[in-house]
Design a protein around this motif. Structure first.
Motif, PDB file in Angstrom:
ATOM      1  N   VAL A  97      41.976   3.452  94.501  1.00 19.95           N
ATOM      2  CA  VAL A  97      42.116   4.770  93.696  1.00 19.95           C
ATOM      3  C   VAL A  97      41.688   4.298  92.398  1.00 19.95           C
ATOM      4  CG1 VAL A  97      43.669   6.401  92.548  1.00 19.95           C
ATOM      5  CG2 VAL A  97      44.232   5.509  94.840  1.00 19.95           C
ATOM      6  N   ASP A  98      40.779   5.293  91.766  1.00 18.37           N
ATOM      7  CA  ASP A  98      40.324   5.104  90.302  1.00 18.37           C
ATOM      8  C   ASP A  98      41.264   5.830  89.321  1.00 18.37           C
ATOM      9  OD1 ASP A  98      38.636   4.678  88.243  1.00 18.37           O
ATOM     10  OD2 ASP A  98      37.051   5.903  88.951  1.00 18.37           O
ATOM     11  N   VAL A  99      41.263   4.925  88.385  1.00 21.10           N
ATOM     12  CA  VAL A  99      42.429   5.486  87.297  1.00 21.10           C
ATOM     13  C   VAL A  99      41.580   6.279  86.054  1.00 21.10           C
ATOM     14  CG1 VAL A  99      44.656   4.473  88.068  1.00 21.10           C
ATOM     15  CG2 VAL A  99      43.024   3.290  86.373  1.00 21.10           C
ATOM     16  N   SER A 100      40.220   6.435  86.367  1.00 20.13           N
ATOM     17  CA  SER A 100      39.675   7.050  85.274  1.00 20.13           C
ATOM     18  C   SER A 100      40.129   8.368  84.809  1.00 20.13           C
ATOM     19  CB  SER A 100      38.119   6.803  85.692  1.00 20.13           C
ATOM     20  OG  SER A 100      37.834   7.990  86.887  1.00 20.13           O
ATOM     21  N   VAL A 101      41.038   9.013  85.605  1.00 22.99           N
ATOM     22  CA  VAL A 101      41.833  10.055  85.304  1.00 22.99           C
ATOM     23  C   VAL A 101      42.575  10.172  83.767  1.00 22.99           C
ATOM     24  CG1 VAL A 101      41.343  11.262  87.363  1.00 22.99           C
ATOM     25  CG2 VAL A 101      43.502  10.248  86.597  1.00 22.99           C
ATOM     26  N   LEU A 102      42.832   8.676  83.466  1.00 26.10           N
ATOM     27  CA  LEU A 102      43.579   8.676  82.337  1.00 26.10           C
ATOM     28  C   LEU A 102      43.136   8.896  81.180  1.00 26.10           C
ATOM     29  CD1 LEU A 102      45.519   5.389  83.407  1.00 26.10           C
ATOM     30  CD2 LEU A 102      46.331   7.513  83.574  1.00 26.10           C
ATOM     31  N   PRO A 103      43.631   9.295  80.315  1.00 26.01           N
ATOM     32  CA  PRO A 103      43.171   9.576  78.916  1.00 26.01           C
ATOM     33  C   PRO A 103      42.643   8.369  78.143  1.00 26.01           C
ATOM     34  CG  PRO A 103      45.579  10.349  78.930  1.00 26.01           C
ATOM     35  CD  PRO A 103      45.254   9.513  80.255  1.00 26.01           C
ATOM     36  N   ASP A 104      41.875   8.634  77.425  1.00 26.15           N
ATOM     37  CA  ASP A 104      41.037   7.601  76.748  1.00 26.15           C
ATOM     38  C   ASP A 104      41.972   6.728  75.725  1.00 26.15           C
ATOM     39  OD1 ASP A 104      38.741   8.044  77.639  1.00 26.15           O
ATOM     40  OD2 ASP A 104      37.876   9.370  76.358  1.00 26.15           O
ATOM     41  N   CYS A 105      42.988   7.189  74.966  1.00 23.90           N
ATOM     42  CA  CYS A 105      43.598   6.753  74.016  1.00 23.90           C
ATOM     43  C   CYS A 105      45.173   6.236  74.641  1.00 23.90           C
ATOM     44  CB  CYS A 105      43.889   7.395  72.670  1.00 23.90           C
ATOM     45  SG  CYS A 105      44.718   9.139  73.161  1.00 23.90           S
ATOM     46  N   VAL A 106      45.064   5.565  75.807  1.00 26.37           N
ATOM     47  CA  VAL A 106      46.434   5.134  76.217  1.00 26.37           C
ATOM     48  C   VAL A 106      46.749   3.922  75.461  1.00 26.37           C
ATOM     49  CG1 VAL A 106      47.482   4.103  78.409  1.00 26.37           C
ATOM     50  CG2 VAL A 106      45.937   5.494  78.516  1.00 26.37           C
ATOM     51  N   ARG A 107      48.389   3.883  74.845  1.00 28.34           N
ATOM     52  CA  ARG A 107      48.849   3.003  74.164  1.00 28.34           C
ATOM     53  C   ARG A 107      49.967   1.942  74.667  1.00 28.34           C
ATOM     54  NH1 ARG A 107      49.071   6.611  68.539  1.00 28.34           N
ATOM     55  NH2 ARG A 107      46.802   6.781  68.521  1.00 28.34           N
ATOM     56  N   ALA A 108      49.976   2.452  76.274  1.00 26.38           N
ATOM     57  CA  ALA A 108      51.200   1.396  76.722  1.00 26.38           C
ATOM     58  C   ALA A 108      50.574   1.080  78.083  1.00 26.38           C
ATOM     59  CB  ALA A 108      52.063   2.378  77.201  1.00 26.38           C
ATOM     60  N   ASN A 109      51.305   0.056  78.456  1.00 22.02           N
ATOM     61  CA  ASN A 109      50.984  -0.643  79.890  1.00 22.02           C
ATOM     62  C   ASN A 109      50.592   0.596  80.795  1.00 22.02           C
ATOM     63  OD1 ASN A 109      50.551  -2.203  82.125  1.00 22.02           O
ATOM     64  ND2 ASN A 109      52.089  -3.449  81.630  1.00 22.02           N
ATOM     65  N   THR A 110      49.575   0.578  81.561  1.00 23.78           N
ATOM     66  CA  THR A 110      49.373   1.465  82.691  1.00 23.78           C
ATOM     67  C   THR A 110      49.371   1.080  84.011  1.00 23.78           C
ATOM     68  OG1 THR A 110      46.932   0.604  82.917  1.00 23.78           O
ATOM     69  CG2 THR A 110      47.312   2.288  81.142  1.00 23.78           C
ATOM     70  N   ASN A 111      50.001  -0.100  84.052  1.00 18.09           N
ATOM     71  CA  ASN A 111      50.440  -0.427  85.645  1.00 18.09           C
ATOM     72  C   ASN A 111      51.227   0.596  86.390  1.00 18.09           C
ATOM     73  OD1 ASN A 111      50.432  -2.425  87.704  1.00 18.09           O
ATOM     74  ND2 ASN A 111      52.512  -3.013  87.232  1.00 18.09           N
TER      75      ASN A 111
END
Length: 40
Positions: free
Chosen positions: A11-25
């Motif tokens: 799964v590609d998590v490129s759907v996340l916003p560009d300015c993520v400020r937290a751990n994305t795990n």
């Protein structure tokens, strides 16, 4: 080796916003689990 990879999903998590400020795990795991459910 092929039998072990038969049900592998990537799964590609490129759907996340560009300015993520937290751990994305945790978010990545949640997205992967949801997509895996949709694929079954």
């Amino acid at each position: 080796m092929v039998e072990k990879l038969e049900r592998l999903r990537v799964v590609d998590v490129s759907v996340l916003p560009d300015c993520v400020r937290a751990n994305t795990n945790a978010t990545t795991i949640m997205i992967a689990e949801r997509v895996a459910e949709w694929m079954n």
